[in-house]
Design a protein around this motif. Structure first.
Motif, PDB file in Angstrom:
ATOM      1  N   TYR A  13     -76.381 -32.764 -13.364  1.00 24.64           N
ATOM      2  CA  TYR A  13     -76.047 -31.695 -14.302  1.00 24.64           C
ATOM      3  C   TYR A  13     -74.592 -31.257 -14.096  1.00 24.64           C
ATOM      4  CZ  TYR A  13     -81.145 -31.367 -14.345  1.00 24.64           C
ATOM      5  OH  TYR A  13     -82.477 -31.643 -14.421  1.00 24.64           O
ATOM      6  N   SER A  14     -73.897 -31.069 -15.182  1.00 21.31           N
ATOM      7  CA  SER A  14     -72.568 -30.476 -15.118  1.00 21.31           C
ATOM      8  C   SER A  14     -72.431 -29.497 -16.279  1.00 21.31           C
ATOM      9  CB  SER A  14     -71.468 -31.536 -15.162  1.00 21.31           C
ATOM     10  OG  SER A  14     -71.551 -32.286 -16.351  1.00 21.31           O
ATOM     11  N   LEU A  15     -71.584 -28.517 -16.071  1.00 23.00           N
ATOM     12  CA  LEU A  15     -71.392 -27.476 -17.090  1.00 23.00           C
ATOM     13  C   LEU A  15     -69.968 -27.602 -17.594  1.00 23.00           C
ATOM     14  CD1 LEU A  15     -72.840 -23.906 -16.786  1.00 23.00           C
ATOM     15  CD2 LEU A  15     -70.674 -24.327 -17.932  1.00 23.00           C
ATOM     16  N   ASN A  16     -69.820 -27.843 -18.858  1.00 26.32           N
ATOM     17  CA  ASN A  16     -68.507 -27.945 -19.488  1.00 26.32           C
ATOM     18  C   ASN A  16     -68.119 -26.554 -19.981  1.00 26.32           C
ATOM     19  OD1 ASN A  16     -66.213 -28.594 -20.848  1.00 26.32           O
ATOM     20  ND2 ASN A  16     -67.163 -29.975 -22.318  1.00 26.32           N
ATOM     21  N   PHE A  17     -67.325 -25.865 -19.151  1.00 28.47           N
ATOM     22  CA  PHE A  17     -66.987 -24.459 -19.393  1.00 28.47           C
ATOM     23  C   PHE A  17     -65.634 -24.376 -20.086  1.00 28.47           C
ATOM     24  CE2 PHE A  17     -66.976 -20.081 -19.145  1.00 28.47           C
ATOM     25  CZ  PHE A  17     -66.069 -19.512 -18.249  1.00 28.47           C
ATOM     26  N   LEU A  77     -75.970 -30.428 -24.266  1.00 33.36           N
ATOM     27  CA  LEU A  77     -76.660 -29.326 -24.932  1.00 33.36           C
ATOM     28  C   LEU A  77     -75.657 -28.183 -25.097  1.00 33.36           C
ATOM     29  CD1 LEU A  77     -80.053 -29.352 -22.982  1.00 33.36           C
ATOM     30  CD2 LEU A  77     -79.331 -30.733 -24.939  1.00 33.36           C
ATOM     31  N   ASP A  78     -75.553 -27.680 -26.319  1.00 35.87           N
ATOM     32  CA  ASP A  78     -74.513 -26.709 -26.640  1.00 35.87           C
ATOM     33  C   ASP A  78     -74.940 -25.262 -26.362  1.00 35.87           C
ATOM     34  OD1 ASP A  78     -73.428 -28.505 -29.633  1.00 35.87           O
ATOM     35  OD2 ASP A  78     -72.992 -28.826 -27.503  1.00 35.87           O
ATOM     36  N   CYS A  79     -73.986 -24.469 -25.956  1.00 39.11           N
ATOM     37  CA  CYS A  79     -74.209 -23.035 -25.741  1.00 39.11           C
ATOM     38  C   CYS A  79     -72.901 -22.303 -25.983  1.00 39.11           C
ATOM     39  CB  CYS A  79     -74.690 -22.777 -24.313  1.00 39.11           C
ATOM     40  SG  CYS A  79     -74.794 -21.030 -23.870  1.00 39.11           S
ATOM     41  N   THR A  80     -72.930 -21.313 -26.857  1.00 42.38           N
ATOM     42  CA  THR A  80     -71.792 -20.412 -26.997  1.00 42.38           C
ATOM     43  C   THR A  80     -72.263 -19.002 -26.672  1.00 42.38           C
ATOM     44  OG1 THR A  80     -72.189 -20.124 -29.361  1.00 42.38           O
ATOM     45  CG2 THR A  80     -70.594 -21.802 -28.714  1.00 42.38           C
ATOM     46  N   TYR A  81     -71.345 -18.179 -26.201  1.00 42.75           N
ATOM     47  CA  TYR A  81     -71.718 -16.842 -25.753  1.00 42.75           C
ATOM     48  C   TYR A  81     -70.734 -15.815 -26.291  1.00 42.75           C
ATOM     49  CZ  TYR A  81     -68.104 -17.779 -22.259  1.00 42.75           C
ATOM     50  OH  TYR A  81     -66.914 -18.084 -21.638  1.00 42.75           O
ATOM     51  N   ASP A  82     -71.167 -14.586 -26.261  1.00 38.90           N
ATOM     52  CA  ASP A  82     -70.347 -13.496 -26.777  1.00 38.90           C
ATOM     53  C   ASP A  82     -70.404 -12.349 -25.791  1.00 38.90           C
ATOM     54  OD1 ASP A  82     -70.529 -11.163 -29.565  1.00 38.90           O
ATOM     55  OD2 ASP A  82     -68.798 -11.874 -28.417  1.00 38.90           O
ATOM     56  N   ARG A 127     -62.945 -20.746 -25.751  1.00 41.47           N
ATOM     57  CA  ARG A 127     -63.860 -20.993 -26.861  1.00 41.47           C
ATOM     58  C   ARG A 127     -65.221 -20.334 -26.635  1.00 41.47           C
ATOM     59  NH1 ARG A 127     -63.516 -27.347 -28.220  1.00 41.47           N
ATOM     60  NH2 ARG A 127     -64.572 -26.631 -30.106  1.00 41.47           N
ATOM     61  N   LYS A 128     -65.394 -19.718 -25.476  1.00 41.68           N
ATOM     62  CA  LYS A 128     -66.657 -19.078 -25.104  1.00 41.68           C
ATOM     63  C   LYS A 128     -67.815 -20.067 -25.267  1.00 41.68           C
ATOM     64  CE  LYS A 128     -65.298 -14.295 -25.698  1.00 41.68           C
ATOM     65  NZ  LYS A 128     -65.582 -12.980 -26.297  1.00 41.68           N
ATOM     66  N   SER A 129     -67.633 -21.227 -24.654  1.00 41.57           N
ATOM     67  CA  SER A 129     -68.720 -22.191 -24.679  1.00 41.57           C
ATOM     68  C   SER A 129     -69.028 -22.662 -23.256  1.00 41.57           C
ATOM     69  CB  SER A 129     -68.391 -23.379 -25.587  1.00 41.57           C
ATOM     70  OG  SER A 129     -67.486 -24.254 -24.960  1.00 41.57           O
ATOM     71  N   ALA A 130     -70.276 -22.992 -23.038  1.00 41.69           N
ATOM     72  CA  ALA A 130     -70.755 -23.402 -21.714  1.00 41.69           C
ATOM     73  C   ALA A 130     -71.817 -24.480 -21.920  1.00 41.69           C
ATOM     74  CB  ALA A 130     -71.333 -22.201 -20.974  1.00 41.69           C
TER      75      ALA A 130
END
Lengths: 116, 115
Positions: free
Chosen positions: A64-68, A21-26, A72-75
């Protein structure tokens, strides 16, 4: 500008398969934290996993794992071996800075459906 | 279960009325945050209470107010209800807002419908 962007309104995955599941942040803060929550139809937000901005290793909690990827500011959240009970809304959230309140900014969520 | 309980679970109010929502925090947690989640959206931060004082507020008008009691339970009050206030209201409890405290535990929410 959106602080948290989840570009997948809905996702389907076969039972026992992995899904991302994709997430980008600012943010312009150097110190921040990233969270993933699961929200079943009952409404309760269930904490899944946390990644701090200074953590060098990707966070893992069971399946669950978080690909940080900081540059690229993605999590992105990776769920391995999907189960039928994983069907729910998933929200990415961010806590900026360390002073003041514990305020989470959430994305709009991704609805995950696990197919038998 | 997180140990955070909210009441009531559902509520229907008429436009212009006032409403009070309640939250009991998890044992040992002295910080309570309130969020509003409109249908199809992510939760939005309303405000936070830490040791009975407001400790941060989101972009919500003053008719949204709160209280925290000595036992760290909390109330959210909304005056002059509007139709757009219809939403799921979530309460989250956590330890004091320090960098090392990374978890917030949410209750099951109160679903408010304004007609």
């Amino acid at each position: 500008a959106q602080k948290i962007t989840q570009t997948q309104p809905g996702m389907f995955v076969q039972e026992k398969e992995a899904v991302t599941l994709d997430c980008t942040y600012d943010t312009s803060d150097q110190s921040y934290g990233l969270f993933w929550y699961k929200q079943p139809s009952s409404g309760e937000m269930i904490f899944l996993i946390y990644q701090g901005s200074y953590d060098e290793q990707n966070a893992t909690e069971g399946r669950y794992s978080l690909n940080f990827q900081k540059a690229r500011k993605s999590a992105n959240l990776v769920i391995s071996a999907s189960q039928l009970g994983d069907s729910a809304m998933y929200f990415c959230a961010m806590r900026e800075g360390w002073a003041g309140s514990y305020q989470l900014t959430f994305g709009k969520g991704t609805k995950l459906s696990v197919i038998p | 279960e997180t140990g955070v309980t909210q009441s009531p679970t559902h509520l229907i109010k008429t436009r212009g009325q006032q409403v009070t929502l309640r939250c009991s925090s998890q044992s040992g947690h002295n910080t309570v945050s309130w969020y509003q989640q409109a249908l199809g959206q992510g939760p939005q931060f309303i405000f936070q209470y830490y040791r009975e004082e407001e400790n941060g507020r989101g972009n919500f008008p003053p008719r949204f107010s709160g209280l925290q009691f000595p036992n760290y339970s909390s109330e959210l009050n909304v005056n002059a209800l509007e139709l757009d206030d219809s939403a799921l209201y979530l309460c989250a409890s956590s330890l004091e807002p320090r960098p090392t405290n990374t978890e917030a535990f949410f209750g099951q929410g109160t679903r408010l419908t304004v007609v």
